[in-house]
Design a protein around this motif. Structure first.
Motif, mmCIF file in Angstrom:
data_model
loop_
_atom_site.group_PDB
_atom_site.id
_atom_site.type_symbol
_atom_site.label_atom_id
_atom_site.label_comp_id
_atom_site.label_asym_id
_atom_site.label_seq_id
_atom_site.Cartn_x
_atom_site.Cartn_y
_atom_site.Cartn_z
ATOM 1 N N LEU A 129 0.823 -1.212 0.000
ATOM 2 C CA LEU A 129 0.000 0.000 0.000
ATOM 3 C C LEU A 129 0.856 1.261 0.000
ATOM 4 O O LEU A 129 0.447 2.292 -0.550
ATOM 5 C CB LEU A 129 -0.921 -0.006 1.222
ATOM 6 N N GLN A 130 2.028 1.197 0.613
ATOM 7 C CA GLN A 130 2.901 2.374 0.620
ATOM 8 C C GLN A 130 3.421 2.697 -0.776
ATOM 9 O O GLN A 130 3.614 3.869 -1.115
ATOM 10 C CB GLN A 130 4.062 2.137 1.580
ATOM 11 N N GLN A 131 3.637 1.677 -1.580
ATOM 12 C CA GLN A 131 4.069 1.910 -2.960
ATOM 13 C C GLN A 131 2.985 2.559 -3.798
ATOM 14 O O GLN A 131 3.287 3.239 -4.782
ATOM 15 C CB GLN A 131 4.498 0.584 -3.589
ATOM 16 N N GLU A 132 1.740 2.369 -3.410
ATOM 17 C CA GLU A 132 0.631 2.956 -4.148
ATOM 18 C C GLU A 132 0.303 4.368 -3.691
ATOM 19 O O GLU A 132 -0.569 5.013 -4.283
ATOM 20 C CB GLU A 132 -0.611 2.070 -4.008
ATOM 21 N N THR A 133 0.957 4.830 -2.642
ATOM 22 C CA THR A 133 0.677 6.175 -2.105
ATOM 23 C C THR A 133 1.955 6.999 -2.062
ATOM 24 O O THR A 133 2.337 7.521 -1.016
ATOM 25 C CB THR A 133 0.053 6.076 -0.703
ATOM 26 N N VAL A 134 2.613 7.107 -3.195
ATOM 27 C CA VAL A 134 3.845 7.892 -3.288
ATOM 28 C C VAL A 134 3.483 9.356 -3.543
ATOM 29 O O VAL A 134 2.666 9.661 -4.419
ATOM 30 C CB VAL A 134 4.753 7.354 -4.405
ATOM 31 N N SER A 135 4.091 10.263 -2.777
ATOM 32 C CA SER A 135 3.811 11.697 -2.911
ATOM 33 C C SER A 135 5.112 12.438 -3.180
ATOM 34 O O SER A 135 6.182 12.062 -2.683
ATOM 35 C CB SER A 135 3.153 12.238 -1.641
ATOM 36 N N GLU A 136 5.007 13.523 -3.958
ATOM 37 C CA GLU A 136 6.189 14.327 -4.261
ATOM 38 C C GLU A 136 6.486 15.355 -3.175
ATOM 39 O O GLU A 136 7.541 16.000 -3.195
ATOM 40 C CB GLU A 136 5.999 15.050 -5.599
ATOM 41 N N LEU A 137 5.593 15.512 -2.211
ATOM 42 C CA LEU A 137 5.793 16.486 -1.142
ATOM 43 C C LEU A 137 6.801 15.957 -0.131
ATOM 44 O O LEU A 137 6.812 14.773 0.208
ATOM 45 C CB LEU A 137 4.461 16.789 -0.456
ATOM 46 N N ARG A 138 7.645 16.864 0.347
ATOM 47 C CA ARG A 138 8.687 16.513 1.309
ATOM 48 C C ARG A 138 8.242 16.929 2.707
ATOM 49 O O ARG A 138 7.890 18.089 2.945
ATOM 50 C CB ARG A 138 10.005 17.191 0.945
ATOM 51 N N THR A 139 8.256 15.975 3.624
ATOM 52 C CA THR A 139 7.845 16.231 5.004
ATOM 53 C C THR A 139 8.980 15.836 5.949
ATOM 54 O O THR A 139 9.973 15.242 5.544
ATOM 55 C CB THR A 139 6.587 15.421 5.346
ATOM 56 N N THR A 140 8.821 16.175 7.209
ATOM 57 C CA THR A 140 9.784 15.816 8.240
ATOM 58 C C THR A 140 9.031 15.590 9.542
ATOM 59 O O THR A 140 7.810 15.836 9.634
ATOM 60 C CB THR A 140 10.839 16.923 8.403
ATOM 61 N N ASN A 141 9.732 15.141 10.570
ATOM 62 C CA ASN A 141 9.082 14.896 11.849
ATOM 63 C C ASN A 141 8.875 16.207 12.599
ATOM 64 O O ASN A 141 9.421 17.253 12.233
ATOM 65 C CB ASN A 141 9.888 13.898 12.695
ATOM 66 N N ILE A 142 8.107 16.136 13.665
ATOM 67 C CA ILE A 142 7.711 17.347 14.371
ATOM 68 C C ILE A 142 8.905 18.033 15.025
ATOM 69 O O ILE A 142 8.968 19.270 15.090
ATOM 70 C CB ILE A 142 6.624 17.005 15.423
ATOM 71 N N PHE A 143 9.896 17.257 15.500
ATOM 72 C CA PHE A 143 11.042 17.867 16.164
ATOM 73 C C PHE A 143 11.880 18.681 15.179
ATOM 74 O O PHE A 143 12.206 19.847 15.430
ATOM 75 C CB PHE A 143 11.892 16.784 16.829
ATOM 76 N N LEU A 144 12.230 18.077 14.044
ATOM 77 C CA LEU A 144 13.011 18.808 13.043
ATOM 78 C C LEU A 144 12.206 19.969 12.463
ATOM 79 O O LEU A 144 12.782 21.004 12.086
ATOM 80 C CB LEU A 144 13.447 17.859 11.933
ATOM 81 N N ARG A 145 10.913 19.814 12.394
ATOM 82 C CA ARG A 145 10.071 20.905 11.897
ATOM 83 C C ARG A 145 10.183 22.128 12.795
ATOM 84 O O ARG A 145 10.328 23.260 12.317
ATOM 85 C CB ARG A 145 8.620 20.427 11.815
#
Length: 403
Positions: free
Chosen positions: A35-51
């Motif tokens: 399922l993760q292969q079917e939900t690929v996104s071009e947006l770049r995210t990070t975890n809450i601490f690094l954010r």
């Protein structure tokens, strides 16, 4: 109008749900990977601490760059010249936020958020310096100065909608608090005006959420609605919204009543008892955790502020009695839900079904770590220069007491 594509945000939401379900054991590793292969996104995210770290570092970098430019490039600029450059900085910061999203595909990454926040700050500072140079920032001297918080509130609303940042709407609520002070000195009119602004915003948010049921946009507007309910309550609760709360609650409980008309004062007392059940009913009907939490907070605030409203004396054991009542009520609700068919009543359960609580706890731990690092890392102990060991009464194997 929204900067991110709906399909991209839906994909990110699906990936978060997949990770949550996999951590709770609802999906096997093979199902999760497929399922993760079917939900690929071009947006770049990070975890809450690094954010949060990137947000803080970007704020510091932008502020330092602006100060360095004004210090080195300009020599003793006038206030209006500084304001013009602040407006230019606002445009540059906003353009940088747009580029960071459109080109680098950053999504809740901290960098683009800090740039958007800086643009609001530079805009307000620039307008104040250009339009009202030489005059202090005060509501009463010039009623036309309301344009500064008004522009800040409108721009915050735009950023909140454009970038999907719910706390930008909270900033707009803060700007709205300053508006009525420019037109009237009546505390009653100021409270009513702010409450009406929040009520209009609440109606707009409710209409928007009704169009996007079970959608990521509805989730984004959930904390906005919760904060609007909280803002309305804090505005009409004259005991809590008072500036000198300690004097009202512990010294002279009749001061707030003398500042407002008798009919308005007791009308707000009735409203603070009526509003928590309405908010709780709204949250339970929508199954919205943010609104339910705010409804519970409003109920507690009503119990706490009831005695000051009525002018009754407060006692030191009042918080203890309130804590006992809240603990007993919480245990009753938990047992009532647990004894339902399958541990469920009306779609609610006391069992933990998701790992989202862990994310909130991690975020809270990160914030506490940044705010109070000295509580985690002990400070080094100082030792006197003339302190030395020795002087014991016993020594073995030929050793003396100073060994």
């Amino acid at each position: 109008m929204r900067l991110y594509a709906a399909s991209s945000e839906e994909t990110l939401r699906a990936r978060e749900l997949l990770a949550d379900w996999a951590n709770e054991g609802f999906l096997t590793n093979g199902q999760y990977e497929r399922l993760q292969q079917e939900t690929v996104s071009e947006l770049r995210t990070t975890n809450i601490f690094l954010r949060m770290i990137l947000f803080l570092f970007t704020l510091i970098s932008v502020g330092a760059a602006a100060a360095l430019f004004l210090r080195v490039i300009l020599t003793r600029p006038s206030e209006q010249t500084t304001g013009i450059f602040f407006l230019i900085f606002a445009a540059v910061c906003y353009g940088g936020a747009e580029v960071a999203v459109s080109q680098a595909h950053l999504y809740r990454y901290g960098i683009e958020e800090a740039l958007a926040v800086c643009s609001v700050g530079f805009l307000c500072a620039g307008m104040q310096a250009v339009l009202f140079s030489g005059r202090p920032y005060s509501p009463m001297p010039d009623a036309f100065q309301f344009i500064v918080p008004a522009a800040g509130g409108i721009f915050s609303l735009w950023i909140g909608h454009r970038f999907g940042l719910w706390y930008a709407f909270l900033a707009a609520m803060v700007f709205a608090l300053f508006l009525p002070g420019y037109w009237t000195s009546s505390h009653t009119v100021q409270h009513v005006f702010v409450a009406l602004l929040y009520a209009i915003g609440l109606i707009c948010v409710t209409v928007i959420r009704s169009r996007y049921h079970f959608d990521h946009i509805e989730d984004d507007y959930s904390p906005v609605e919760a904060f609007l309910w909280l803002g309305i309550y804090l505005t009409i609760n004259l005991q809590i919204s008072s500036l000198n709360m300690r004097a009202h609650w512990w010294v002279n409980c009749t001061t707030a009543a003398s500042e407002f008309g008798r009919s308005f004062y007791w009308t707000t007392w009735v409203l603070i008892w009526c509003l928590p059940p309405v908010v709780l009913a709204r949250g339970i009907r929508q199954k919205d955790r943010f609104v339910i939490a705010v409804g519970a907070i409003l109920a507690i605030l009503t119990l706490v502020s009831n005695k000051p409203y009525l002018g009754w004396p407060r006692h030191t054991w009042d918080p203890m009695l309130l804590g006992i009542f809240l603990t007993g009520f919480t245990l009753f609700i938990q047992r009532w839900l647990a004894h339902g068919p399958g541990g469920i009543r009306g779609g609610f359960t006391a069992a933990r079904l998701s790992g989202k609580d862990k994310q909130w706890m991690n975020a809270g731990s990160a914030v506490l770590g940044l705010i109070t690092p000295q509580s985690i890392t002990p400070s080094p102990q100082t030792r006197s220069a003339d302190f030395r060991f020795g002087g014991g009464a016993s020594g073995g194997g030929g050793a003396s007491g100073n060994f």
